[in-house]
Motif scaffolding. Structure first.
Motif, PDB file in Angstrom:
ATOM      1  N   ALA A   1      -1.045   7.299   6.202  1.00 41.02           N
ATOM      2  CA  ALA A   1      -1.979   7.096   5.087  1.00 41.02           C
ATOM      3  C   ALA A   1      -3.243   7.901   5.357  1.00 41.02           C
ATOM      4  N   CYS A   2      -3.820   8.482   4.303  1.00 40.32           N
ATOM      5  CA  CYS A   2      -4.905   9.452   4.504  1.00 40.32           C
ATOM      6  C   CYS A   2      -6.220   8.803   4.920  1.00 40.32           C
TER       7      CYS A   2
ATOM      8  N   GLU B   1      -7.326  -3.708   5.217  1.00 41.36           N
ATOM      9  CA  GLU B   1      -8.688  -3.335   5.530  1.00 41.36           C
ATOM     10  C   GLU B   1      -8.941  -1.881   5.127  1.00 41.36           C
ATOM     11  N   ARG B   2     -10.175  -1.567   4.836  1.00 41.83           N
ATOM     12  CA  ARG B   2     -10.531  -0.241   4.355  1.00 41.83           C
ATOM     13  C   ARG B   2     -10.065   0.837   5.343  1.00 41.83           C
ATOM     14  N   GLY B   3      -9.495   1.903   4.796  1.00 38.10           N
ATOM     15  CA  GLY B   3      -8.998   2.993   5.626  1.00 38.10           C
ATOM     16  C   GLY B   3      -7.491   3.084   5.700  1.00 38.10           C
ATOM     17  N   TYR B   4      -6.802   2.088   5.101  1.00 37.33           N
ATOM     18  CA  TYR B   4      -5.337   2.120   5.104  1.00 37.33           C
ATOM     19  C   TYR B   4      -4.814   1.352   3.900  1.00 37.33           C
ATOM     20  N   SER B   5      -3.814   1.910   3.233  1.00 42.95           N
ATOM     21  CA  SER B   5      -3.177   1.215   2.115  1.00 42.95           C
ATOM     22  C   SER B   5      -1.711   1.603   2.040  1.00 42.95           C
ATOM     23  N   VAL B   6      -0.861   0.622   1.745  1.00 42.91           N
ATOM     24  CA  VAL B   6       0.556   0.917   1.543  1.00 42.91           C
ATOM     25  C   VAL B   6       0.759   1.733   0.278  1.00 42.91           C
ATOM     26  N   HIS B   7      -0.245   1.782  -0.584  1.00 44.71           N
ATOM     27  CA  HIS B   7      -0.154   2.556  -1.824  1.00 44.71           C
ATOM     28  C   HIS B   7      -0.871   3.896  -1.722  1.00 44.71           C
ATOM     29  N   CYS B   8      -1.209   4.313  -0.517  1.00 41.61           N
ATOM     30  CA  CYS B   8      -1.885   5.605  -0.337  1.00 41.61           C
ATOM     31  C   CYS B   8      -1.129   6.706  -1.076  1.00 41.61           C
ATOM     32  N   ILE B   9      -1.851   7.479  -1.883  1.00 40.02           N
ATOM     33  CA  ILE B   9      -1.209   8.495  -2.715  1.00 40.02           C
ATOM     34  C   ILE B   9      -0.768   9.712  -1.914  1.00 40.02           C
TER      35      ILE B   9
ATOM     36  N   VAL C   1       6.803   6.273  14.311  1.00 38.45           N
ATOM     37  CA  VAL C   1       6.240   5.448  13.243  1.00 38.45           C
ATOM     38  C   VAL C   1       4.721   5.433  13.357  1.00 38.45           C
ATOM     39  N   ASP C   2       4.062   4.985  12.315  1.00 38.97           N
ATOM     40  CA  ASP C   2       2.608   4.867  12.263  1.00 38.97           C
ATOM     41  C   ASP C   2       2.240   3.444  12.676  1.00 38.97           C
TER      42      ASP C   2
END
Length: 376
Positions: free
Chosen positions: A106-107, A124-132, A151-152
């Motif tokens: 995730a970016c 938490e801010r800085g990571y999302s499973v929906h990161c584009i 893996v990440d």
């Protein structure tokens, strides 16, 4: 431990669309960024999306051939990048971890990563499973149908002691997907939820979760094998064979049970649509009360036809649901361990992945898993 690692590994590769998997040896992958962790894959589950991908029904995916599938797997931490991030350092060599497909690398900067107001998807801010900008294990990049995978660390969830790797793997997509869909229903204890496709991989887990969450669950299916599997769970949920019972009759029966006299007040508070058929969608919509909620998880190639009358005159809310956050992933795993929720699964060795796919097409319901502990 890294010095004792083999230089190659076995993996099952998709060489072209609509072709069987091919088992071969390739170099061991290596962590290349601070968030990266190398794991030894202990179990990898097969998802309907693996079939959709292999059939060429996800335009642009995989990004390249040959490709290693599986976006729901579990394994053991082997090694880190030379200078690991704080998130990666949280996981020690030997830790058992569950790996969902989303979101690899995730970016951290897009509008999703910078904060979502969605309680189901928010981390938490800085990571999302929906990161584009993120990639997805098993879809855009290699996944779990191999002996090792990179893996990440931000994706991962610790596996509770009560769960094995083979039990965990199906929960990394099927489990979190149906758990998140139930959360999106926003139901109160004792309210009614229906699950279309109740005997499938997601559906039979959903029945278990719904009952343990305190909802009145109605499971609907239209195939002998999945219905048999759903009945075997003995959850106490009511099961409906959609080939025999009309939706209108089921609504009337529920109305009698609930002491309701007005048609609009009879039926389900929410329904989750798992099959890709229009008939299943229409049946589920017909089960809803006025002001009910329809949560769509499936994504048929030609979409669904939606009646404007349902949306306008019955005030039906229609929303989509993909997966849950890493926070919810961990919640789901702990909930599964605490309430003894397990996927009904059949296991195969890595070399028998094509046999697994053949079994999948028989439509028996439940989940199919590659268990690395099985003899070849």
């Amino acid at each position: 431990m890294a010095s004792t690692l083999p230089k190659t590994m076995r993996g099952q590769f998709l060489e072209l669309y609509k072709k069987p998997y091919s088992l071969r040896h390739v170099p061991l992958p290596k962590p290349t960024t601070p968030h990266d962790i190398l794991i030894k894959v202990d179990a990898a589950s097969y998802c309907h999306t693996d079939f959709v991908l292999a059939e060429g029904q996800m335009p642009g995916l995989p990004k390249k051939f040959p490709h290693i599938g599986s976006h729901e797997f579990a394994g053991t931490v082997i090694s880190h990048f030379d200078s690991p991030s704080s998130k990666a350092s949280d996981f020690k060599e030997g830790d058992r971890v569950g790996v969902p497909g989303r979101a690899f690398h995730a970016c951290g900067d897009c509008f999703e990563c910078q904060g979502s107001n969605d309680p189901v998807a928010q981390d938490e801010r800085g990571y999302s499973v929906h990161c584009i900008h993120a990639e997805n294990n098993g879809l855009s990049r290699d996944g779990g149908f191999a002996e090792y995978a990179v893996v990440d660390a931000r994706q991962l969830a610790p596996i509770p002691d009560a769960l094995t790797a083979a039990e965990t793997a199906p929960l990394m997509c099927a489990g979190i997907t149906i758990y998140a869909a139930l959360k999106r229903c926003k139901l109160q204890m004792g309210e009614r939820v229906g699950i279309m496709g109740a005997g499938g991989g997601l559906g039979h887990l959903g029945l278990q979760y719904a009952v343990k969450m305190g909802y009145k669950a109605l499971g609907i299916d239209a195939s002998d094998g999945p219905l048999k599997l759903a009945r075997s769970l003995e959850t106490g949920a009511r099961l409906v064979d959609a080939r025999i019972e009309k939706a209108a009759d089921v609504v009337q029966q529920l109305g009698v049970e609930d002491g309701k006299k007005t048609t609009g007040d009879m039926g389900l508070d929410a329904v989750i649509i798992l099959p890709e058929s229009q008939a299943a969608f229409d049946y589920g919509m017909a089960l809803l009360k006025t002001h009910g909620k329809c949560v769509i998880v499936s994504f048929p190639e030609k979409g669904f036809h939606i009646s404007a009358r349902d949306v306008v005159f019955r005030d039906i809310s229609i929303i989509g649901s993909l997966v849950g956050s890493n926070k919810m992933l961990r919640e789901m795993l702990n909930f599964s361990a605490e309430h003894n929720i397990r996927a009904v699964a059949k296991s195969f060795s890595l070399s028998r992945l094509n046999d697994l796919v053949e079994d999948y097409h028989k439509g028996g319901g439940g989940k199919l898993v590659i268990d690395m502990a099985l003899p070849e």
